[in-house]
Design a protein around this motif. Structure first.
Motif, PDB file in Angstrom:
ATOM      1  N   GLY A 175       0.805  -1.205   0.000  1.00 60.23           N
ATOM      2  CA  GLY A 175       0.000   0.000   0.000  1.00 60.23           C
ATOM      3  C   GLY A 175       0.840   1.257   0.000  1.00 60.23           C
ATOM      4  N   VAL A 176       0.441   2.215  -0.821  1.00 66.23           N
ATOM      5  CA  VAL A 176       1.108   3.517  -0.876  1.00 66.23           C
ATOM      6  C   VAL A 176       0.104   4.564  -0.411  1.00 66.23           C
ATOM      7  N   VAL A 177       0.498   5.353   0.565  1.00 70.39           N
ATOM      8  CA  VAL A 177      -0.390   6.382   1.089  1.00 70.39           C
ATOM      9  C   VAL A 177       0.116   7.743   0.661  1.00 70.39           C
ATOM     10  N   GLY A 178      -0.799   8.588   0.219  1.00 74.97           N
ATOM     11  CA  GLY A 178      -0.464   9.956  -0.145  1.00 74.97           C
ATOM     12  C   GLY A 178      -0.809  10.901   0.998  1.00 74.97           C
ATOM     13  N   ILE A 179       0.087  11.844   1.268  1.00 75.75           N
ATOM     14  CA  ILE A 179      -0.123  12.837   2.320  1.00 75.75           C
ATOM     15  C   ILE A 179      -0.170  14.219   1.678  1.00 75.75           C
ATOM     16  N   ALA A 180      -1.335  14.853   1.683  1.00 75.15           N
ATOM     17  CA  ALA A 180      -1.493  16.224   1.191  1.00 75.15           C
ATOM     18  C   ALA A 180      -1.724  17.097   2.410  1.00 75.15           C
ATOM     19  N   ALA A 181      -0.656  17.660   2.926  1.00 72.53           N
ATOM     20  CA  ALA A 181      -0.732  18.348   4.215  1.00 72.53           C
ATOM     21  C   ALA A 181       0.327  19.427   4.287  1.00 72.53           C
ATOM     22  N   GLY A 182       0.237  20.243   5.332  1.00 72.32           N
ATOM     23  CA  GLY A 182       1.248  21.258   5.573  1.00 72.32           C
ATOM     24  C   GLY A 182       1.060  22.497   4.721  1.00 72.32           C
ATOM     25  N   SER A 183       1.753  23.535   5.123  1.00 71.52           N
ATOM     26  CA  SER A 183       1.717  24.821   4.423  1.00 71.52           C
ATOM     27  C   SER A 183       2.972  25.582   4.831  1.00 71.52           C
ATOM     28  N   ALA A 184       3.180  26.749   4.232  1.00 77.95           N
ATOM     29  CA  ALA A 184       4.339  27.547   4.613  1.00 77.95           C
ATOM     30  C   ALA A 184       4.290  27.899   6.100  1.00 77.95           C
ATOM     31  N   ARG A 185       3.085  28.076   6.618  1.00 73.94           N
ATOM     32  CA  ARG A 185       2.929  28.435   8.025  1.00 73.94           C
ATOM     33  C   ARG A 185       3.042  27.218   8.940  1.00 73.94           C
ATOM     34  N   TYR A 186       2.578  26.060   8.450  1.00 70.46           N
ATOM     35  CA  TYR A 186       2.550  24.859   9.285  1.00 70.46           C
ATOM     36  C   TYR A 186       3.269  23.677   8.622  1.00 70.46           C
ATOM     37  N   PRO A 187       4.553  23.791   8.360  1.00 70.28           N
ATOM     38  CA  PRO A 187       5.259  22.656   7.742  1.00 70.28           C
ATOM     39  C   PRO A 187       5.360  21.463   8.679  1.00 70.28           C
ATOM     40  N   GLY A 188       5.339  21.707   9.995  1.00 70.66           N
ATOM     41  CA  GLY A 188       5.464  20.608  10.948  1.00 70.66           C
ATOM     42  C   GLY A 188       4.332  19.618  10.862  1.00 70.66           C
ATOM     43  N   ALA A 189       3.127  20.085  10.503  1.00 69.00           N
ATOM     44  CA  ALA A 189       1.993  19.173  10.379  1.00 69.00           C
ATOM     45  C   ALA A 189       2.266  18.125   9.307  1.00 69.00           C
ATOM     46  N   ALA A 190       2.896  18.545   8.206  1.00 63.78           N
ATOM     47  CA  ALA A 190       3.241  17.604   7.149  1.00 63.78           C
ATOM     48  C   ALA A 190       4.272  16.592   7.638  1.00 63.78           C
ATOM     49  N   VAL A 191       5.282  17.072   8.342  1.00 65.76           N
ATOM     50  CA  VAL A 191       6.332  16.190   8.854  1.00 65.76           C
ATOM     51  C   VAL A 191       5.739  15.142   9.797  1.00 65.76           C
ATOM     52  N   LEU A 192       4.847  15.562  10.676  1.00 67.51           N
ATOM     53  CA  LEU A 192       4.273  14.642  11.653  1.00 67.51           C
ATOM     54  C   LEU A 192       3.310  13.647  11.009  1.00 67.51           C
ATOM     55  N   ALA A 193       2.525  14.097  10.042  1.00 66.11           N
ATOM     56  CA  ALA A 193       1.637  13.170   9.343  1.00 66.11           C
ATOM     57  C   ALA A 193       2.447  12.120   8.579  1.00 66.11           C
ATOM     58  N   VAL A 194       3.526  12.555   7.943  1.00 63.12           N
ATOM     59  CA  VAL A 194       4.401  11.603   7.244  1.00 63.12           C
ATOM     60  C   VAL A 194       5.043  10.644   8.245  1.00 63.12           C
ATOM     61  N   ALA A 195       5.451  11.146   9.407  1.00 60.34           N
ATOM     62  CA  ALA A 195       6.048  10.287  10.427  1.00 60.34           C
ATOM     63  C   ALA A 195       5.081   9.183  10.836  1.00 60.34           C
ATOM     64  N   GLY A 196       3.823   9.554  11.069  1.00 61.25           N
ATOM     65  CA  GLY A 196       2.832   8.539  11.413  1.00 61.25           C
ATOM     66  C   GLY A 196       2.600   7.554  10.292  1.00 61.25           C
ATOM     67  N   ALA A 197       2.552   8.064   9.045  1.00 57.09           N
ATOM     68  CA  ALA A 197       2.298   7.200   7.895  1.00 57.09           C
ATOM     69  C   ALA A 197       3.429   6.200   7.687  1.00 57.09           C
ATOM     70  N   LEU A 198       4.678   6.635   7.855  1.00 63.86           N
ATOM     71  CA  LEU A 198       5.815   5.728   7.664  1.00 63.86           C
ATOM     72  C   LEU A 198       5.817   4.586   8.671  1.00 63.86           C
ATOM     73  N   ARG A 199       5.227   4.816   9.827  1.00 62.44           N
ATOM     74  CA  ARG A 199       5.194   3.788  10.869  1.00 62.44           C
ATOM     75  C   ARG A 199       3.868   3.049  10.914  1.00 62.44           C
ATOM     76  N   GLY A 200       2.962   3.388  10.004  1.00 62.57           N
ATOM     77  CA  GLY A 200       1.619   2.811  10.038  1.00 62.57           C
ATOM     78  C   GLY A 200       1.407   1.594   9.178  1.00 62.57           C
ATOM     79  N   GLY A 201       2.452   1.093   8.524  1.00 60.76           N
ATOM     80  CA  GLY A 201       2.310  -0.165   7.805  1.00 60.76           C
ATOM     81  C   GLY A 201       2.284  -0.087   6.300  1.00 60.76           C
ATOM     82  N   ALA A 202       2.219   1.114   5.725  1.00 63.91           N
ATOM     83  CA  ALA A 202       2.215   1.222   4.259  1.00 63.91           C
ATOM     84  C   ALA A 202       3.602   0.939   3.690  1.00 63.91           C
TER      85      ALA A 202
END
Length: 477
Positions: free
Chosen positions: A237-264
């Motif tokens: 399974g490949v999961v796509g993460i459409a998240a984060g912005s110039a103001r909130y780049p950390g949200a993208a980093v954290l969502a990707v962190a969860g996705a990498l450890r979630g089994g995909a």
């Protein structure tokens, strides 16, 4: 799996069972289990002081018969009768024969003050709307005492079917419930009043489909994806993460962190925080060309830290794969676009976001979490994960609701929800249904929070780092 059934279902099962048993046998079964639980709390029964708070229904009868059993073992048992003319006659007679005594509420203060254990039998599972003034005064006495508090079936003043607490209620250290769990024992705010819950089997035959389910380790382990010898990243399974912005780049980093450890098998990131993501997680497949140009995915996560990027949210919702919508995505998603989707949708609001979606006050959602999650699932025709101290996951069809309580208050930290989105999104990409992905994701996320915190403040990135430990704990146990 732990299951909970409504009051109507429980009462129907009790009627069927009582029709086959000698009169009073079912109450004796309940009283025996209740007395045994009280004895465990007391440690030594002989010479202990036990106070029964007795209402007018069968709940009071259970308390009286249990008190009689404790009295026969040498406890000093006093029953406070809130409605003497409607007290269960057989139970009171049994208590008096065993050497117990009864008093009125006017004489309760002294006996409660001296009690080692208080047994709450004021109101049963049919109670609504909080305690009446005389019962509320007793609950206040108990709260100020040093006694251990044991509730009969559920704490008086909480609502069995919904978990709501509409007024004064008894706070128990232990709740002894009969036949099955009731939803209110598993859902906050009522769950806070129940303390430890002990289930006593009294022989009820219940329907296969429950009103509420709660995964245990074995259930979560059975649902977790396991790669086979022929697996590759696409099969996993490949999961796509459409998240984060110039103001909130950390949200993208954290969502990707969860996705990498979630089994995909792989994570594709789309958005303006690509540099921050690739710097932290070089295995991520990063694109800045938008979701439609990102390449093959089996599920999308959209919304964490997205700001006002409504175009990306709409583009993801238009994809014919499962989609998890969180944070800003919930604000930007059109109701019609979500309802029109044919692929599964999983929405993950916290109470404040759920309140905004429903057009009510946050306090209303927090007081009636079960009603709120069901209404959202019906309104959006989507599976809804309502985050909180007890996380609820309602199926899009409105039938099944799951509750999860593996978490900790330390998870109430910025970015924690972004990690959960990534984990659950990966599980969607691995092929789990929206209900299972939400339920197992919340289960793992809650455990990871406990492991990462270990009783102290914790950051969301540490929670993400502990997901692997939580996964191993589930599988090994």
């Amino acid at each position: 799996m732990r299951t909970a059934y409504s009051v109507d279902t429980v009462r129907a099962a009790e009627r069927r069972l009582m029709a086959r048993l000698p009169e009073g046998a079912l109450m004796q079964r309940a009283a025996a289990g209740l007395a045994a639980a009280c004895a465990d709390v007391l440690g030594r029964v002989y010479g202990r002081r036990v106070v029964l708070l007795v209402g007018s229904g069968d709940n009071g009868g259970d308390a009286l018969y249990a008190g009689a059993r404790l009295a026969r073992r040498g406890a000093g048992v006093t029953a406070v009768l809130l409605a003497p003319e409607r007290t269960h006659a057989g139970g009171l007679a049994a208590l008096l024969r065993a050497g117990g005594r009864s008093v009125s509420p006017a004489d309760a203060e002294e006996v409660v003050r001296r009690a080692d254990l208080v047994l709450d039998g004021i109101v049963g599972i049919g109670g609504r709307g909080g305690l009446r003034p005389d019962a509320a005064a007793l609950a206040a006495l108990v709260a100020a005492s040093r006694a251990a508090v044991v509730a009969v079936d559920l704490p008086s003043g909480v609502e069995a079917d919904t978990g709501e607490v509409r007024g004064a209620a008894v706070r128990a250290d232990l709740t002894v419930t009969f036949g099955t769990h009731k939803p209110g024992l598993l859902i906050d705010p009522a769950r806070e009043y129940a303390g430890v819950v002990r289930l006593v089997d009294i022989g009820l035959e219940l329907p296969e489909e429950a009103e509420l389910e709660a995964l245990q380790h074995a259930d979560a382990a059975a649902l977790l994806p396991v790669p086979g010898v022929e697996s590759d990243k696409y099969r996993r399974g490949v999961v796509g993460i459409a998240a984060g912005s110039a103001r909130y780049p950390g949200a993208a980093v954290l969502a990707v962190a969860g996705a990498l450890r979630g089994g995909a098998g792989a994570v594709r990131y789309v958005g303006p925080a690509g540099e921050a993501v690739i710097a932290r997680f070089p295995e991520t497949l990063v694109s800045d060309q938008g979701p439609k140009q990102a390449g093959r995915v089996q599920a999308w996560v959209v919304g964490p830290g997205a700001g006002d990027d409504a175009g990306t949210v709409a583009e993801v919702l238009d994809a014919d794969v499962p989609v998890l919508v969180d944070a800003d995505g919930l604000r930007l998603a059109e109701v019609g676009a979500v309802r029109a989707r044919t692929a599964p949708t999983l929405m993950t609001p916290h109470a404040g976001e759920a309140a905004a979606l429903l057009g009510v006050a946050r306090e209303e959602v927090e007081a009636g979490r079960l009603a709120a999650v069901r209404e959202l699932a019906g309104r959006y025709r989507a599976t809804v994960l309502l985050k909180g101290s007890t996380t609820l996951v309602a199926d899009a069809g409105g039938g099944v609701v799951r509750v999860n309580a593996t978490g900790t208050g330390w998870l109430a930290t910025a970015g924690s929800g972004d990690v959960l989105s990534g984990v659950a999104g990966s599980l969607l990409a691995a092929g789990l249904s929206a209900l299972d992905a939400g339920s197992v994701g919340a289960y793992l996320h809650g455990l990871a929070g406990r492991f990462a915190a270990e009783g102290a403040p914790v950051g969301a990135h540490e929670v993400a780092g502990a997901v692997g430990r939580a996964w191993r704990d589930v599988v090994r146990r």
